[in-house]
Design a protein around this motif. Structure first.
Motif, PDB file in Angstrom:
ATOM      1  N   GLY A 405     -32.366   0.438  -6.911  1.00 40.11           N
ATOM      2  CA  GLY A 405     -31.724  -0.579  -6.090  1.00 40.11           C
ATOM      3  C   GLY A 405     -30.301  -0.257  -5.681  1.00 40.11           C
ATOM      4  O   GLY A 405     -29.660  -1.051  -4.989  1.00 40.11           O
ATOM      5  N   LYS A 406     -29.778   0.896  -6.092  1.00 38.04           N
ATOM      6  CA  LYS A 406     -28.420   1.274  -5.699  1.00 38.04           C
ATOM      7  C   LYS A 406     -28.423   1.870  -4.281  1.00 38.04           C
ATOM      8  O   LYS A 406     -29.401   2.472  -3.853  1.00 38.04           O
ATOM      9  N   LEU A 407     -27.297   1.684  -3.574  1.00 34.96           N
ATOM     10  CA  LEU A 407     -27.148   2.176  -2.197  1.00 34.96           C
ATOM     11  C   LEU A 407     -26.331   3.469  -2.201  1.00 34.96           C
ATOM     12  O   LEU A 407     -25.295   3.558  -2.853  1.00 34.96           O
ATOM     13  N   VAL A 408     -26.826   4.461  -1.441  1.00 25.60           N
ATOM     14  CA  VAL A 408     -26.136   5.756  -1.319  1.00 25.60           C
ATOM     15  C   VAL A 408     -25.589   5.893   0.105  1.00 25.60           C
ATOM     16  O   VAL A 408     -26.329   5.717   1.077  1.00 25.60           O
ATOM     17  N   LEU A 409     -24.283   6.193   0.217  1.00 26.74           N
ATOM     18  CA  LEU A 409     -23.651   6.500   1.512  1.00 26.74           C
ATOM     19  C   LEU A 409     -23.241   7.967   1.493  1.00 26.74           C
ATOM     20  O   LEU A 409     -22.650   8.442   0.509  1.00 26.74           O
ATOM     21  N   ILE A 410     -23.541   8.664   2.577  1.00 24.67           N
ATOM     22  CA  ILE A 410     -23.293  10.117   2.643  1.00 24.67           C
ATOM     23  C   ILE A 410     -22.567  10.447   3.948  1.00 24.67           C
ATOM     24  O   ILE A 410     -22.879   9.897   4.999  1.00 24.67           O
ATOM     25  N   LEU A 411     -21.609  11.386   3.852  1.00 29.05           N
ATOM     26  CA  LEU A 411     -20.984  11.983   5.040  1.00 29.05           C
ATOM     27  C   LEU A 411     -20.736  13.459   4.755  1.00 29.05           C
ATOM     28  O   LEU A 411     -20.138  13.811   3.726  1.00 29.05           O
ATOM     29  N   GLY A 412     -21.246  14.319   5.650  1.00 30.29           N
ATOM     30  CA  GLY A 412     -21.043  15.761   5.507  1.00 30.29           C
ATOM     31  C   GLY A 412     -20.587  16.374   6.809  1.00 30.29           C
ATOM     32  O   GLY A 412     -20.819  15.835   7.892  1.00 30.29           O
ATOM     33  N   ASP A 413     -19.912  17.536   6.722  1.00 33.98           N
ATOM     34  CA  ASP A 413     -19.382  18.216   7.917  1.00 33.98           C
ATOM     35  C   ASP A 413     -19.557  19.720   7.738  1.00 33.98           C
ATOM     36  O   ASP A 413     -18.933  20.327   6.864  1.00 33.98           O
ATOM     37  N   VAL A 414     -20.440  20.321   8.567  1.00 36.27           N
ATOM     38  CA  VAL A 414     -20.698  21.761   8.499  1.00 36.27           C
ATOM     39  C   VAL A 414     -19.629  22.495   9.310  1.00 36.27           C
ATOM     40  O   VAL A 414     -19.212  22.034  10.381  1.00 36.27           O
ATOM     41  N   THR A 415     -19.201  23.644   8.812  1.00 34.27           N
ATOM     42  CA  THR A 415     -18.230  24.445   9.563  1.00 34.27           C
ATOM     43  C   THR A 415     -18.864  24.930  10.863  1.00 34.27           C
ATOM     44  O   THR A 415     -20.002  25.386  10.895  1.00 34.27           O
ATOM     45  N   GLY A 416     -18.100  24.837  11.981  1.00 37.62           N
ATOM     46  CA  GLY A 416     -18.601  25.290  13.267  1.00 37.62           C
ATOM     47  C   GLY A 416     -19.410  24.230  13.978  1.00 37.62           C
ATOM     48  O   GLY A 416     -19.501  23.072  13.559  1.00 37.62           O
ATOM     49  N   HIS A 417     -20.006  24.643  15.103  1.00 36.81           N
ATOM     50  CA  HIS A 417     -20.802  23.743  15.921  1.00 36.81           C
ATOM     51  C   HIS A 417     -22.077  24.475  16.325  1.00 36.81           C
ATOM     52  O   HIS A 417     -22.325  25.614  15.962  1.00 36.81           O
ATOM     53  N   GLY A 418     -22.882  23.794  17.117  1.00 35.94           N
ATOM     54  CA  GLY A 418     -24.043  24.427  17.717  1.00 35.94           C
ATOM     55  C   GLY A 418     -25.249  24.491  16.805  1.00 35.94           C
ATOM     56  O   GLY A 418     -25.387  23.745  15.824  1.00 35.94           O
ATOM     57  N   ILE A 419     -26.160  25.430  17.124  1.00 38.48           N
ATOM     58  CA  ILE A 419     -27.460  25.506  16.467  1.00 38.48           C
ATOM     59  C   ILE A 419     -27.320  25.788  14.977  1.00 38.48           C
ATOM     60  O   ILE A 419     -27.972  25.153  14.140  1.00 38.48           O
ATOM     61  N   SER A 420     -26.448  26.754  14.605  1.00 39.95           N
ATOM     62  CA  SER A 420     -26.329  27.111  13.191  1.00 39.95           C
ATOM     63  C   SER A 420     -25.827  25.927  12.374  1.00 39.95           C
ATOM     64  O   SER A 420     -26.290  25.686  11.253  1.00 39.95           O
ATOM     65  N   ALA A 421     -24.881  25.149  12.916  1.00 39.72           N
ATOM     66  CA  ALA A 421     -24.366  23.986  12.206  1.00 39.72           C
ATOM     67  C   ALA A 421     -25.446  22.907  12.081  1.00 39.72           C
ATOM     68  O   ALA A 421     -25.582  22.255  11.031  1.00 39.72           O
ATOM     69  N   SER A 422     -26.205  22.728  13.158  1.00 37.20           N
ATOM     70  CA  SER A 422     -27.245  21.695  13.105  1.00 37.20           C
ATOM     71  C   SER A 422     -28.339  22.052  12.112  1.00 37.20           C
ATOM     72  O   SER A 422     -28.907  21.183  11.446  1.00 37.20           O
ATOM     73  N   LEU A 423     -28.666  23.349  11.972  1.00 39.81           N
ATOM     74  CA  LEU A 423     -29.674  23.769  11.003  1.00 39.81           C
ATOM     75  C   LEU A 423     -29.192  23.523   9.572  1.00 39.81           C
ATOM     76  O   LEU A 423     -29.973  23.095   8.707  1.00 39.81           O
ATOM     77  N   ALA A 424     -27.911  23.773   9.316  1.00 38.02           N
ATOM     78  CA  ALA A 424     -27.358  23.505   7.992  1.00 38.02           C
ATOM     79  C   ALA A 424     -27.391  22.013   7.687  1.00 38.02           C
ATOM     80  O   ALA A 424     -27.679  21.593   6.558  1.00 38.02           O
ATOM     81  N   MET A 425     -27.088  21.194   8.701  1.00 45.07           N
ATOM     82  CA  MET A 425     -27.154  19.758   8.522  1.00 45.07           C
ATOM     83  C   MET A 425     -28.574  19.303   8.196  1.00 45.07           C
ATOM     84  O   MET A 425     -28.799  18.468   7.313  1.00 45.07           O
ATOM     85  N   ALA A 426     -29.562  19.873   8.908  1.00 41.03           N
ATOM     86  CA  ALA A 426     -30.961  19.509   8.654  1.00 41.03           C
ATOM     87  C   ALA A 426     -31.383  19.912   7.241  1.00 41.03           C
ATOM     88  O   ALA A 426     -32.138  19.196   6.568  1.00 41.03           O
TER      89      ALA A 426
END
Length: 600
Positions: A405-426
């Motif tokens: 029943g606990k709530l989790v809040l998450i924020l992350g920031d991958v270095t760089g932009h574009g496809i490589s950053a989005s894959l790391a986020m995924a």
């Protein structure tokens, strides 16, 4: 036309200054001639008696005038062997006797006769004066066989003297003096007479001083009135500046340049150039320029056509390709006009356009991984916002409900932009979902799992990710913070109406094989709030380059919470303030905000 006239007159002025500078150079030549004459005379009288005929012959040899040349020759008893002056009229002969006695005593005492050794009180006084450095004569006494240049009155004078210690009889002392204003004037007269000026040019000199001026031209001229020329010579002399004017002589226009000599300041030089003759000399050049311009025009037209076909059209095609990419026009294709670098670039553009659809699909998939809206938890208000700097973002935010029943809040920031950053986020999203499914402890064990994965898979590729997890117990208000290099959250306390950073210094995910754990716990009371944010909002800058900055951001959040803004209203106002502050256009980095507030 005025610009061309100025260019022509500047060229004429430079030409005239160059012609006049040759007259200035004659002065140095004259000094060399007076010295060579004195040395030649010294050698001659060592073995011969000097006569007027021989003297004139040697003066002619060195192009020196007879007037104002003073020569004194003495034997060991200071008897006059030759002089150009009358002792009854000119006192220079007696001065030579006095100087000769001191010079012989200094450099050739063995040549001094009985008469020379008979010294009067006046001679002693003179010798004392000549032997001191106070008037500069002692230096001249010490250095023989040298030409000295000094001023006697207004103009410079050369003086050469020497003794003859090598002889037993005959000449023992000699001196030669020349008035340079006379020597220089004679040399100028000879130069101007012999010089053949180019067609349409004339070169004159005139003697001028405050004491006396002849107002006559060298060489003499009877073709036109000298008044116009002399007038500007006087102006140049009085102002000590170069005078450049257009004058008319016998209905012919001339450019006149007048300049005072730089050596003794006793002469003014004038150079005249006929405008008519100079323009005639430029006539062949005019036709050469016209022919050259026509030929250059033809070459330019042919070259322009060639360049248009080879370069401009392919570049225009590429410009159209850039426009198509900007407008997301997936149907546009650049024609391949040539098989070279530009052709290869056109193919690359077409490939990019082909990939636009795939890129849009990737963006759609990425957006589907992020929550559309925050989870609803009774007693709490939550909102988030994200915008990417490119098509594919590297920021990741999420809200999850654990099995307890606990709530989790998450924020992350991958270095760089574009496809490589989005894959790391995924990859981070998948790992978080797996941890929730397997009931892994949040936040410590979940961050350990993420850190191990990123260290093994992404660190070799120099990819890292900052990551923060907040775990909220809705029943008790307990809020646990764990951070891996993400911007410190800002916590607002309603009771004191103050803000504070929840500072947990740490490295990003994957930077270290094992991370250092540090948890901070807060207990939310009614009206308390916390905001998570990526550094994209901090790095936005205005036209002067000043960043939005941490202080401005934190104070804005505190003020909004103090005014009892809701989570969504606070995010809307923060983005409004940011967009008003920053330079218009794309964001420099992804911007993500997550706000959690406990309702009153």
């Amino acid at each position: 036309m005025e610009g061309r006239r100025e260019v022509i007159e500047n060229g004429i002025l430079n030409e005239s200054i160059a012609a006049i500078s040759k007259l200035d150079e004659i002065y140095e030549t004259s000094l060399e001639n007076t010295k060579a004459f004195a040395i030649d005379l010294r050698e001659y009288i060592a073995n011969n008696s000097l006569t007027e005929e021989v003297l004139q012959e040697k003066l002619n040899k060195y192009s020196l005038p007879r007037s104002l040349v003073r020569i004194e020759i003495r034997d060991g008893d200071l008897n006059t062997l030759f002089t150009t002056d009358d002792r009854e009229v000119v006192g220079a002969a007696e001065a030579s006797d006095l100087f000769g006695r001191v010079a012989l005593k200094e450099h050739a005492p063995q040549r001094m006769g009985i008469k020379a050794n008979i010294i009067s009180p006046a001679d002693l006084l003179t010798e004392s004066v000549l032997s001191t450095d106070e008037i500069g004569m002692a230096t001249m006494i010490r250095q023989r066989n040298r030409q000295w240049v000094f001023k006697m009155g207004t103009f410079p004078t050369t003086w050469y003297w020497d003794v003859y210690p090598e002889l037993a009889t005959g000449t023992a002392f000699m001196s030669v003096a020349n008035q340079m204003v006379t020597v220089y004037g004679s040399a100028l007269r000879n130069y101007c007479k012999k010089k053949i000026d180019p067609a349409g040019t004339m070169l004159f000199a005139t003697k001028m001083s405050y004491e006396q001026s002849t107002f006559k031209l060298l060489p003499e001229n009877s073709e036109f009135d000298n008044y116009e020329i002399i007038k500007y010579a006087v102006l140049s002399y009085l102002t000590n500046r170069v005078v450049f004017k257009t004058i008319e002589l016998n209905n012919i226009k001339y450019w006149l340049t007048a300049k005072t000599d730089k050596n003794i300041g006793a002469y003014v030089f004038m150079h005249l150039i006929s405008q008519e003759e100079r323009l005639k000399s430029l006539e062949p050049l005019k036709w050469q320029l016209i022919t050259g311009c026509l030929f250059a025009l033809i070459i330019s037209l042919v070259g322009a056509s060639f360049i248009t076909r080879l370069i401009i059209r392919p570049v225009e095609d590429l410009s159209s390709g850039i426009k198509a990419i900007r407008e997301r026009n997936k149907d546009f294709r650049i024609p391949i006009r040539r098989q070279d670098e530009l052709g290869a670039l056109a193919k690359a553009f077409n490939k990019v356009i082909n990939e636009l659809q795939e890129l849009e699909y990737g963006k759609y998939v990425q957006e589907s991984l992020l929550p559309k809206a925050p989870l609803s938890v009774e007693g709490y208000d939550m909102a988030f916002f994200t915008i990417s700097a490119t098509d594919l973002a590297g920021d990741y935010h999420d809200t999850l409900m654990l099995k307890d029943g606990k709530l989790v809040l998450i924020l992350g920031d991958v270095t760089g932009h574009g496809i490589s950053a989005s894959l790391a986020m995924a990859m981070a999203k998948a790992t978080v979902n797996y941890s929730v499914e397997k009931d892994i402890n949040f936040p410590e064990d979940a961050l350990d799992t993420l850190n191990t994965l990123f260290n093994r898979e992404l660190k070799p590729r120099h990819k890292f990710m900052t990551f923060i997890i907040l775990v909220l117990n809705p029943d008790t208000g307990e809020l646990i913070f764990d951070n891996m290099g993400q911007c410190y959250p800002i916590y607002y306390t309603q009771e004191t109406k103050t803000k504070e950073e929840i500072a947990i210094p740490s490295m990003p995910l994957g930077a270290m094989k094992k991370r250092k754990k540090k948890l901070i716990t807060k207990h939310m009371q009614a009206g308390d709030a916390v905001i998570l944010y990526s550094d994209g909002i901090i790095e936005c800058s205005d036209k002067e380059g000043e960043m939005f900055g941490y202080d401005r951001f934190e104070e804005l959040f505190r003020h909004l919470m103090e005014q009892d803004y809701s989570a969504q209203e606070a995010i809307n106002e923060i983005m409004h303030q940011l967009n008003t502050f920053r330079v218009e256009g794309m964001y420099p980095d992804d911007v993500t905000l997550v706000v959690l507030k406990k309702k009153r």
